[in-house]
Write a protein that holds these residues in place. Sequence first.
Motif, PDB file in Angstrom:
ATOM      1  N   ASP A 121      49.957  12.250  50.162  1.00  0.00           N
ATOM      2  CA  ASP A 121      51.329  12.092  49.401  1.00  0.00           C
ATOM      3  C   ASP A 121      52.348  11.367  50.436  1.00  0.00           C
ATOM      4  N   GLU A 122      52.141  11.588  51.603  1.00  0.00           N
ATOM      5  CA  GLU A 122      53.115  10.959  52.723  1.00  0.00           C
ATOM      6  C   GLU A 122      53.021   9.581  52.875  1.00  0.00           C
ATOM      7  N   ILE A 123      51.697   9.107  52.423  1.00  0.00           N
ATOM      8  CA  ILE A 123      51.443   7.677  52.527  1.00  0.00           C
ATOM      9  C   ILE A 123      52.175   6.863  51.774  1.00  0.00           C
ATOM     10  N   TYR A 124      52.432   7.509  50.500  1.00  0.00           N
ATOM     11  CA  TYR A 124      53.032   6.293  49.586  1.00  0.00           C
ATOM     12  C   TYR A 124      54.305   5.904  49.369  1.00  0.00           C
ATOM     13  N   PRO A 125      55.404   6.563  50.070  1.00  0.00           N
ATOM     14  CA  PRO A 125      56.639   6.042  50.224  1.00  0.00           C
ATOM     15  C   PRO A 125      56.574   4.982  51.115  1.00  0.00           C
ATOM     16  N   PHE A 126      55.760   4.936  51.995  1.00  0.00           N
ATOM     17  CA  PHE A 126      55.388   3.589  52.923  1.00  0.00           C
ATOM     18  C   PHE A 126      55.022   2.347  52.346  1.00  0.00           C
ATOM     19  N   VAL A 138      45.024  -5.800  45.474  1.00  0.00           N
ATOM     20  CA  VAL A 138      45.660  -4.528  45.588  1.00  0.00           C
ATOM     21  C   VAL A 138      44.167  -3.732  45.669  1.00  0.00           C
ATOM     22  N   ASP A 139      44.115  -2.584  46.629  1.00  0.00           N
ATOM     23  CA  ASP A 139      42.875  -1.651  46.646  1.00  0.00           C
ATOM     24  C   ASP A 139      43.488  -0.598  46.907  1.00  0.00           C
ATOM     25  N   VAL A 140      43.773   0.612  46.196  1.00  0.00           N
ATOM     26  CA  VAL A 140      44.508   1.716  46.351  1.00  0.00           C
ATOM     27  C   VAL A 140      43.605   2.864  45.695  1.00  0.00           C
ATOM     28  N   ARG A 141      43.747   4.155  46.542  1.00  0.00           N
ATOM     29  CA  ARG A 141      43.121   5.236  45.935  1.00  0.00           C
ATOM     30  C   ARG A 141      44.112   6.422  45.511  1.00  0.00           C
ATOM     31  N   LEU A 142      43.966   6.960  44.422  1.00  0.00           N
ATOM     32  CA  LEU A 142      45.018   7.955  43.810  1.00  0.00           C
ATOM     33  C   LEU A 142      44.269   9.130  43.435  1.00  0.00           C
ATOM     34  N   GLU A 143      45.066  10.094  43.695  1.00  0.00           N
ATOM     35  CA  GLU A 143      44.591  11.512  43.197  1.00  0.00           C
ATOM     36  C   GLU A 143      45.057  11.670  41.821  1.00  0.00           C
ATOM     37  N   ALA A 144      44.439  11.834  40.692  1.00  0.00           N
ATOM     38  CA  ALA A 144      44.968  12.049  39.359  1.00  0.00           C
ATOM     39  C   ALA A 144      45.913  13.401  39.227  1.00  0.00           C
ATOM     40  N   SER A 145      45.540  14.248  40.050  1.00  0.00           N
ATOM     41  CA  SER A 145      46.560  15.601  39.925  1.00  0.00           C
ATOM     42  C   SER A 145      47.898  15.377  40.894  1.00  0.00           C
ATOM     43  N   ARG A 146      48.037  14.397  41.488  1.00  0.00           N
ATOM     44  CA  ARG A 146      49.401  14.128  42.070  1.00  0.00           C
ATOM     45  C   ARG A 146      50.401  13.317  41.356  1.00  0.00           C
ATOM     46  N   SER A 147      51.312  13.810  40.698  1.00  0.00           N
ATOM     47  CA  SER A 147      52.187  12.906  40.100  1.00  0.00           C
ATOM     48  C   SER A 147      53.009  12.080  41.023  1.00  0.00           C
ATOM     49  N   ALA A 148      53.281  12.376  42.014  1.00  0.00           N
ATOM     50  CA  ALA A 148      53.859  11.493  43.241  1.00  0.00           C
ATOM     51  C   ALA A 148      53.483  10.127  43.398  1.00  0.00           C
ATOM     52  N   GLN A 149      51.855  10.377  43.321  1.00  0.00           N
ATOM     53  CA  GLN A 149      51.200   9.077  43.529  1.00  0.00           C
ATOM     54  C   GLN A 149      51.121   8.251  42.470  1.00  0.00           C
ATOM     55  N   ARG A 169      41.486   3.074  42.261  1.00  0.00           N
ATOM     56  CA  ARG A 169      40.462   3.965  42.193  1.00  0.00           C
ATOM     57  C   ARG A 169      40.964   5.468  41.913  1.00  0.00           C
ATOM     58  N   VAL A 170      41.019   6.077  40.809  1.00  0.00           N
ATOM     59  CA  VAL A 170      41.651   7.277  40.523  1.00  0.00           C
ATOM     60  C   VAL A 170      40.566   8.365  40.938  1.00  0.00           C
ATOM     61  N   TRP A 171      41.108   9.268  41.901  1.00  0.00           N
ATOM     62  CA  TRP A 171      39.990  10.389  42.185  1.00  0.00           C
ATOM     63  C   TRP A 171      40.671  11.682  41.540  1.00  0.00           C
TER      64      TRP A 171
END
Length: 502
Positions: A121-126, A138-149, A169-171
Amino acid sequence: MLNGLGVWDIFLTLTTLTRGYLIWKVVNLLTRSTTGSTNVYQEICGQWVQTNTLTMDNADWGTFVRYAHRVKSIVIHNDSLFGNCKTIDVSILRALSMPPIPPASILFPQLRQLVCYDRRDEIYPFVRLLFGPKLTKVDVRLEASRSAQLAVLPSLAAWCPSVKKAELRVWRERPLGAGGINEVRALSDVVCKWRHLEQLSCGVGCLDDKAILHLGKLNSLRSLQLRISSHLTYHSVRQAEHGPLFQFLDHIHMVAIDSLSSCTSFFPLFSSLPPNITISPYAPYRSEGLCDLFTDLSVHESSGVLEDVSVEDHFQSTAPEEVFTIETLRPLLGLHRLRILSLETFYSFSLDDNALKEIGSAFPLLAELSLTADRGSNRHSKISVNGLITLLGLCPHLTSLSLTIDATRVDDIEPERRPGGGISNLNIDTLRLNDSKINHPRIVAAILFDVLPYVDVFAWEWGAHFDESDAEIYRPRWVEVQALLGAFRTVQEWRQPGFLPM
């Protein structure tokens, strides 16, 4: 040099800036020669060992901003994916995402490519600070369970309207589970904002009807990967009045979550099938189901354009055993323009020389043939060495070949004649024979060298389900074949005029 500052000075500046460890790949950092007339593109990859907690003052941030406009590509790694890379320390992420002086404009105005393999989660504000109007990949990986992402996606759509290549890439912990409504909406909304997409990969992420309709109308879209499920009927897309959909698509990769039939229900959306189709089943299926899939492909009014049909199994190894025969593949035999046929399946193949001859006769343009299985093919394959030679004669354009043969059958090779009557393929350099049986390594090596003079043979290298006692018998024999092929090539080189062996 650029304003008297060399590449090493820039490296030291970034090192001073971070004051910690950071694997951060900055590509295409533009520098100039001493004459100022030649552009030299350098690639800088810095690795710093953490010494203390990062503190960034105004001077640090000013230095960062001063050189940020030169950066065109940023790749943020994660050590769980790349063993030689270190994960960015959380303190660095917080400092970068909360600068002492808020940027007055876009932080990286020349950024063209952003790749982020870090799912914390800490990476996404940057990451949000990296968005800009010139970003095209754009190539990003996200966790579906994390609303912040998922909350990053609206900013991505708003700030990056020019994206042409995107991998979102939704994980999720349960890849087979149905996507939540927030995930589907977030992915679909950002996709609908992009009007210049050329490539899109959603991994196992879901898209709603509105996004599918938007993508189908894009003249620029050439490659698409998305999740297909029996729960996603796209009924409104079928009922809507619209022109041809996906008419310029070159490649579709369908991730079949629950059944192969979900793919067949998607085919009618195509006004014309793309030439290249890849299907990745995530659930077990029967040979009849695969045959039905191939039938639906072959009867589509535009099936004649197909050049590549690939199936790549991704489900667990608890499925019941299935055996594929020529009848499973028969619906494809009318697709005479096929150049690639790749079935990398968990199940077994039971083919003989006649079946292989049918395949070769049906696909004279074939360049790649892969009929690989994770288990059991050595018990079923009846393809002899002679059958393999027949295939090489029917498909002279082959450059890659992978299948299981019964190399114990060499009695039908006439010793007084060259194998295959002089058939020789100079294009294939790798022959994968999986769990193939063999009794006479020297005879097989001599035959293969005559018909495939530049080939390396690999057998019994993968497949967790073959009998280990068989592997102990056959693996050393194929190793001997490979050694003999190398020796034969060395002798052939020595016979070339002007060759002086060391």
